[in-house]
Structure formats: structure tokens, C-alpha cells
Write a protein that holds these residues in place. Structure first.
Motif, PDB file in Angstrom:
ATOM      1  N   VAL A 280       2.108   0.067   6.895  1.00  9.33           N
ATOM      2  CA  VAL A 280       1.773   0.182   5.474  1.00  9.33           C
ATOM      3  C   VAL A 280       1.958   1.630   5.021  1.00  9.33           C
ATOM      4  O   VAL A 280       1.327   2.545   5.573  1.00  9.33           O
ATOM      5  CB  VAL A 280       0.309  -0.251   5.214  1.00  9.33           C
ATOM      6  CG1 VAL A 280       0.005  -0.260   3.722  1.00  9.33           C
ATOM      7  CG2 VAL A 280       0.010  -1.602   5.854  1.00  9.33           C
ATOM      8  N   ALA A 281       2.807   1.855   4.021  1.00  9.15           N
ATOM      9  CA  ALA A 281       3.015   3.201   3.488  1.00  9.15           C
ATOM     10  C   ALA A 281       1.883   3.557   2.529  1.00  9.15           C
ATOM     11  O   ALA A 281       1.646   2.843   1.557  1.00  9.15           O
ATOM     12  CB  ALA A 281       4.356   3.282   2.770  1.00  9.15           C
ATOM     13  N   ASN A 282       1.192   4.662   2.798  1.00  7.69           N
ATOM     14  CA  ASN A 282       0.082   5.128   1.957  1.00  7.69           C
ATOM     15  C   ASN A 282       0.555   6.324   1.143  1.00  7.69           C
ATOM     16  O   ASN A 282       0.604   7.453   1.641  1.00  7.69           O
ATOM     17  CB  ASN A 282      -1.120   5.517   2.822  1.00  7.69           C
ATOM     18  CG  ASN A 282      -1.603   4.375   3.691  1.00  7.69           C
ATOM     19  OD1 ASN A 282      -1.825   3.265   3.214  1.00  7.69           O
ATOM     20  ND2 ASN A 282      -1.770   4.630   4.980  1.00  7.69           N
ATOM     21  N   GLY A 283       0.912   6.074  -0.131  1.00 12.33           N
ATOM     22  CA  GLY A 283       1.567   7.081  -0.940  1.00 12.33           C
ATOM     23  C   GLY A 283       0.773   8.342  -1.184  1.00 12.33           C
ATOM     24  O   GLY A 283       1.348   9.422  -1.305  1.00 12.33           O
ATOM     25  N   ARG A 284      -0.544   8.212  -1.266  1.00 11.98           N
ATOM     26  CA  ARG A 284      -1.357   9.402  -1.557  1.00 11.98           C
ATOM     27  C   ARG A 284      -2.028   9.981  -0.320  1.00 11.98           C
ATOM     28  O   ARG A 284      -2.720  10.988  -0.408  1.00 11.98           O
ATOM     29  CB  ARG A 284      -2.406   9.066  -2.619  1.00 11.98           C
ATOM     30  CG  ARG A 284      -1.787   8.832  -3.991  1.00 11.98           C
ATOM     31  CD  ARG A 284      -2.812   8.554  -5.039  1.00 11.98           C
ATOM     32  NE  ARG A 284      -2.169   8.228  -6.312  1.00 11.98           N
ATOM     33  CZ  ARG A 284      -2.748   7.535  -7.279  1.00 11.98           C
ATOM     34  NH1 ARG A 284      -3.985   7.094  -7.123  1.00 11.98           N
ATOM     35  NH2 ARG A 284      -2.109   7.281  -8.400  1.00 11.98           N
ATOM     36  N   SER A 285      -1.834   9.354   0.813  1.00  7.61           N
ATOM     37  CA  SER A 285      -2.378   9.892   2.062  1.00  7.61           C
ATOM     38  C   SER A 285      -1.298  10.511   2.935  1.00  7.61           C
ATOM     39  O   SER A 285      -1.612  11.078   3.989  1.00  7.61           O
ATOM     40  CB  SER A 285      -3.078   8.779   2.856  1.00  7.61           C
ATOM     41  OG  SER A 285      -4.202   8.284   2.177  1.00  7.61           O
ATOM     42  N   ASP A 286      -0.034  10.393   2.514  1.00  8.48           N
ATOM     43  CA  ASP A 286       1.094  10.885   3.301  1.00  8.48           C
ATOM     44  C   ASP A 286       1.039  10.341   4.726  1.00  8.48           C
ATOM     45  O   ASP A 286       1.220  11.072   5.714  1.00  8.48           O
ATOM     46  CB  ASP A 286       1.117  12.423   3.320  1.00  8.48           C
ATOM     47  CG  ASP A 286       1.310  13.017   1.944  1.00  8.48           C
ATOM     48  OD1 ASP A 286       1.789  12.304   1.045  1.00  8.48           O
ATOM     49  OD2 ASP A 286       0.972  14.204   1.753  1.00  8.48           O
ATOM     50  N   SER A 287       0.788   9.039   4.811  1.00  8.82           N
ATOM     51  CA  SER A 287       0.630   8.417   6.125  1.00  8.82           C
ATOM     52  C   SER A 287       1.113   6.975   6.098  1.00  8.82           C
ATOM     53  O   SER A 287       1.339   6.392   5.034  1.00  8.82           O
ATOM     54  CB  SER A 287      -0.838   8.460   6.560  1.00  8.82           C
ATOM     55  OG  SER A 287      -1.627   7.603   5.745  1.00  8.82           O
ATOM     56  N   VAL A 304       3.255  11.105   8.060  1.00  5.90           N
ATOM     57  CA  VAL A 304       4.697  11.126   7.805  1.00  5.90           C
ATOM     58  C   VAL A 304       4.993  12.218   6.777  1.00  5.90           C
ATOM     59  O   VAL A 304       4.311  13.231   6.731  1.00  5.90           O
ATOM     60  CB  VAL A 304       5.195   9.728   7.350  1.00  5.90           C
ATOM     61  CG1 VAL A 304       5.141   8.749   8.513  1.00  5.90           C
ATOM     62  CG2 VAL A 304       4.416   9.198   6.160  1.00  5.90           C
ATOM     63  N   GLY A 305       6.007  12.011   5.926  1.00  2.00           N
ATOM     64  CA  GLY A 305       6.341  12.998   4.911  1.00  2.00           C
ATOM     65  C   GLY A 305       5.469  12.849   3.675  1.00  2.00           C
ATOM     66  O   GLY A 305       4.441  12.159   3.683  1.00  2.00           O
ATOM     67  N   VAL A 306       5.913  13.476   2.588  1.00  3.96           N
ATOM     68  CA  VAL A 306       5.130  13.511   1.356  1.00  3.96           C
ATOM     69  C   VAL A 306       5.419  12.275   0.503  1.00  3.96           C
ATOM     70  O   VAL A 306       6.567  11.967   0.207  1.00  3.96           O
ATOM     71  CB  VAL A 306       5.454  14.793   0.555  1.00  3.96           C
ATOM     72  CG1 VAL A 306       4.646  14.839  -0.745  1.00  3.96           C
ATOM     73  CG2 VAL A 306       5.170  16.026   1.404  1.00  3.96           C
ATOM     74  N   ARG A 307       4.380  11.562   0.130  1.00  4.07           N
ATOM     75  CA  ARG A 307       4.417  10.374  -0.717  1.00  4.07           C
ATOM     76  C   ARG A 307       5.355   9.281  -0.185  1.00  4.07           C
ATOM     77  O   ARG A 307       6.373   8.959  -0.815  1.00  4.07           O
ATOM     78  CB  ARG A 307       4.764  10.724  -2.164  1.00  4.07           C
ATOM     79  CG  ARG A 307       3.720  11.569  -2.863  1.00  4.07           C
ATOM     80  CD  ARG A 307       3.829  11.503  -4.365  1.00  4.07           C
ATOM     81  NE  ARG A 307       5.142  11.799  -4.881  1.00  4.07           N
ATOM     82  CZ  ARG A 307       5.614  13.023  -5.073  1.00  4.07           C
ATOM     83  NH1 ARG A 307       4.875  14.066  -4.789  1.00  4.07           N
ATOM     84  NH2 ARG A 307       6.824  13.194  -5.567  1.00  4.07           N
ATOM     85  N   PRO A 308       5.027   8.693   0.947  1.00  7.22           N
ATOM     86  CA  PRO A 308       5.834   7.573   1.446  1.00  7.22           C
ATOM     87  C   PRO A 308       5.788   6.393   0.496  1.00  7.22           C
ATOM     88  O   PRO A 308       4.734   6.038  -0.015  1.00  7.22           O
ATOM     89  CB  PRO A 308       5.181   7.243   2.792  1.00  7.22           C
ATOM     90  CG  PRO A 308       3.781   7.727   2.654  1.00  7.22           C
ATOM     91  CD  PRO A 308       3.853   8.957   1.794  1.00  7.22           C
ATOM     92  N   TRP A 309       6.950   5.767   0.289  1.00  9.30           N
ATOM     93  CA  TRP A 309       7.086   4.686  -0.690  1.00  9.30           C
ATOM     94  C   TRP A 309       7.097   3.312  -0.051  1.00  9.30           C
ATOM     95  O   TRP A 309       6.724   2.326  -0.668  1.00  9.30           O
ATOM     96  CB  TRP A 309       8.374   4.887  -1.492  1.00  9.30           C
ATOM     97  CG  TRP A 309       8.557   3.986  -2.661  1.00  9.30           C
ATOM     98  CD1 TRP A 309       8.074   4.180  -3.931  1.00  9.30           C
ATOM     99  CD2 TRP A 309       9.301   2.760  -2.725  1.00  9.30           C
ATOM    100  NE1 TRP A 309       8.465   3.155  -4.763  1.00  9.30           N
ATOM    101  CE2 TRP A 309       9.215   2.262  -4.033  1.00  9.30           C
ATOM    102  CE3 TRP A 309      10.031   2.040  -1.787  1.00  9.30           C
ATOM    103  CZ2 TRP A 309       9.835   1.071  -4.450  1.00  9.30           C
ATOM    104  CZ3 TRP A 309      10.650   0.855  -2.191  1.00  9.30           C
ATOM    105  CH2 TRP A 309      10.537   0.380  -3.505  1.00  9.30           C
ATOM    106  N   GLY A 310       7.540   3.221   1.183  1.00  7.45           N
ATOM    107  CA  GLY A 310       7.658   1.920   1.821  1.00  7.45           C
ATOM    108  C   GLY A 310       8.010   2.057   3.286  1.00  7.45           C
ATOM    109  O   GLY A 310       8.009   3.148   3.858  1.00  7.45           O
ATOM    110  N   VAL A 311       8.328   0.906   3.893  1.00 11.17           N
ATOM    111  CA  VAL A 311       8.713   0.865   5.308  1.00 11.17           C
ATOM    112  C   VAL A 311       9.740  -0.242   5.495  1.00 11.17           C
ATOM    113  O   VAL A 311       9.614  -1.311   4.893  1.00 11.17           O
ATOM    114  CB  VAL A 311       7.499   0.563   6.233  1.00 11.17           C
ATOM    115  CG1 VAL A 311       7.890   0.690   7.697  1.00 11.17           C
ATOM    116  CG2 VAL A 311       6.297   1.445   5.917  1.00 11.17           C
TER     117      VAL A 311
END
Length: 314
Positions: A280-287, A304-311
Motif C-alpha cells: 500500500v502506497a502511503n502518500g503522506r508518510s513516504d512509505s 520509499v521516496g517522496v509522496r508514493p502514488w501507487g505500486v
């Protein structure tokens, strides 16, 4: 005495090579804030690499050895060679492409182009744009193929509607009014039903694909968003951006049977081919949160990186 020793070492080397080969599948995570894709080994749940991916990568899809990534500011899909993990050509699409999906046979790539209100189709044999399908809904975000590749569902997030496309003719054949701001779409493996999350109304809609009608809808978590279906078709997972959770829906009863806390602003997700782990990509947790789908518990969070959008997983 040396020959058996050599054979022993060769056997160890072969085992090590096999272990590396079995390290797949990998989870690929587009980070729209850092312009990269994080690569997670799903066997160890460790980040094993990063790739450049344009200015603002969002949607991802695979076909062959290519990864197709939407790059919003550049109005294009960026190709990445998975063998070298380097940038390939880019395909111009239109204003603000978002979700990117491959047809079941890998022949076609579909990209929802928000500001053009259309779906762009790329032929993976030539990596050229071959058609643009206009939709009635406003601001399409996802354009997902049915399991047989004959139908496509498009969520129009500003239109409160789901557009239905006959992919054979490349034309829209119906539109369903559903909840406000529809987003994620997922099909059962047999293609009989589709599940759609409506973000602003925090609802989940169940679509009968034979009749193109809404079978039922139910209240989900706050700001229901991403949708992923288990490979066995018995469970559907819905990310809830406002709650920081993932809902687990039983497809036999169409009821939510579990809720799993994850990070902040969970967005789009992917499940391993064996169905055992959900990412699950957590956009505001960068995880990225990893969920054990047998126990419905979070196993860990991966930075992960900054603001992940998906997987996506391959």
C-alpha cells in the motif's frame, strides 16, 4: 579428491544463482515528489534500488521488459528498460496523464489523460500512440481493462460517473452514475463484477459486468480510493485516504470484514501473485505498508521516496 570439492562449490554457486532468480517478484513504487521509482524485493521487503522516472511519476504498467510510467508535467508516458533500469523513449499523450494499465495480453497500454477527457492507447509492439478514446466523464484517472481485454472501465473523478468502453471498437458504450469522485477500479478474476471506490462519498460500488448495472453499494472508510482484488476473487481491498486504513471486503457477502491501519493518505496498491502480501502506497508518510492478507494485519512500513502514488508488482 579435488573434483568432488569443485562439484560441491559449483552446486553452491548454482543454488546462489537460483536464490537470486527467485528474488522476484519486485514491487515498483512511483514517487511523484522525488521523480523516482523505488524497487522493493517482496521476498525480503527491502528497497533494493531506485530508478529515475521523469518529473512526476504516477501510473505504472508492465509489458515485456518495459515499464510504462505516466509523467504528468511532461504530458507523456516514460518508458524504462527493466533490464538496464535506464530511461528509454517517451510517448507524448496529452495533458496530465494519470493511471496507466496494460491489457491482459500485454499488447496495449492505456493511460487516462485527465485534461483531455480521453484514454490514450499505446501499441507495445511499436511503442507508438495509436488511438485516443474520448470519454463523457470529466477528469478520468483510471482506465482499467477487464480480464478478457474486451471492456475498459474509466473512472471520471470530476464527473461522478463510470464510463464503459468497448475496447474492440474503441468507443464508449455506456455510463453509470455512481458516487462522488470515483477513483480505483478492480475486477474479479472471472470478469463478472467490478468494484469501484468513490472518494468523496466514501462508498464502494459493485458493478455487474454482464448488465452494466450497479448491483449494490456500501459505505466504506473515509475517502475510499484505491482498489485491489485478491487473485482468488474472495477479497477486495480498498484504501481509505482519510482514515489511514485499508478495508477488506468479502465478495460473497459484499461486506467489510476487517480494517487494517496503514500510513497516512494510503493511495493505490498491489498484491503479490500468490495473494499473500498487499503493498500500500502511503502518500503522506513516504512509505509502503505491507499487509499479511491471511491474517489481515500490517507486517511493516517500508520507507520509499517522496509522496508514493501507487505500486505495481512484477
Amino acid at each position: 579428491m579435488r573434483r568432488p570439492h569443485f562439484q560441491h562449490l559449483a552446486a553452491i554457486g548454482l543454488m546462489s544463482f537460483s536464490a537470486l532468480a527467485l528474488a522476484e517478484p519486485f514491487a515498483y513504487v512511483p514517487n511523484e515528489g522525488s521523480g523516482t521509482i523505488s524497487i522493493i524485493d517482496t521476498a525480503t521487503d527491502k528497497v533494493v534500488g531506485d530508478m529515475p522516472a521523469g518529473k512526476k511519476p504516477r501510473g505504472l504498467a508492465f509489458s515485456g521488459d518495459w515499464l510504462y510510467v505516466s509523467d504528468q508535467p511532461n504530458n507523456s508516458v516514460q518508458l524504462i528498460d527493466l533490464k538496464t533500469r535506464k530511461l528509454g523513449p517517451a510517448v507524448d499523450l496529452g495533458k496530465s496523464p494519470e493511471g496507466v494499465y496494460a491489457s491482459p495480453d500485454g499488447r496495449w497500454i492505456a493511460a487516462a489523460v485527465e485534461e483531455n477527457d480521453e484514454v490514450a492507447i499505446i501499441d507495445t509492439q511499436s511503442n507508438k500512440l495509436v488511438s485516443n478514446i474520448k470519454v463523457q466523464g470529466e477528469n478520468p484517472e483510471h482506465a482499467v481493462f477487464s480480464p478478457d481485454g474486451k471492456t475498459m472501465l474509466v473512472s471520471a473523478e470530476d464527473g461522478g460517473a463510470l464510463d464503459i468502453i468497448d475496447f474492440t471498437t474503441r468507443k464508449q458504450v455506456a455510463q453509470l452514475k455512481i458516487g462522488d469522485r470515483p477513483r480505483g477500479i478492480g475486477f474479479l478474476p472471472d470478469g463478472s463484477r467490478a468494484y469501484v471506490a468513490a472518494e468523496n462519498s466514501s462508498e464502494i460500488y459493485v458493478i455487474d459486468m454482464a448488465t452494466h448495472k450497479v448491483l449494490t453499494h456500501l459505505k466504506g472508510g473515509t475517502r475510499a480510493n484505491g482498489v485491489t482484488v485478491h487473485p482468488d476473487g474472495k477479497r477486495v481491498y480498498i484504501s481509505n485516504g482519510g482514515d489511514g486504513t485499508v478495508s477488506v471486503l468479502d465478495t460473497a457477502s459484499n461486506k467489510i470484514i476487517a480494517t487494517v491501519p496503514v500510513g497516512q493518505r494510503p493511495w493505490n496498491m498491489a498484491i503479490t501473485p500468490d495473494g499473500k502480501k498487499l503493498y500500500v502506497a502511503n502518500g503522506r508518510s513516504d512509505s509502503v505498508s505491507v499487509i499479511d492478507t491471511e491474517k489481515n494485519v500490517k507486517l511493516q512500513d517500508i520507507t520509499v521516496g517522496v509522496r508514493p502514488w501507487g505500486v505495481v508488482i512484477k
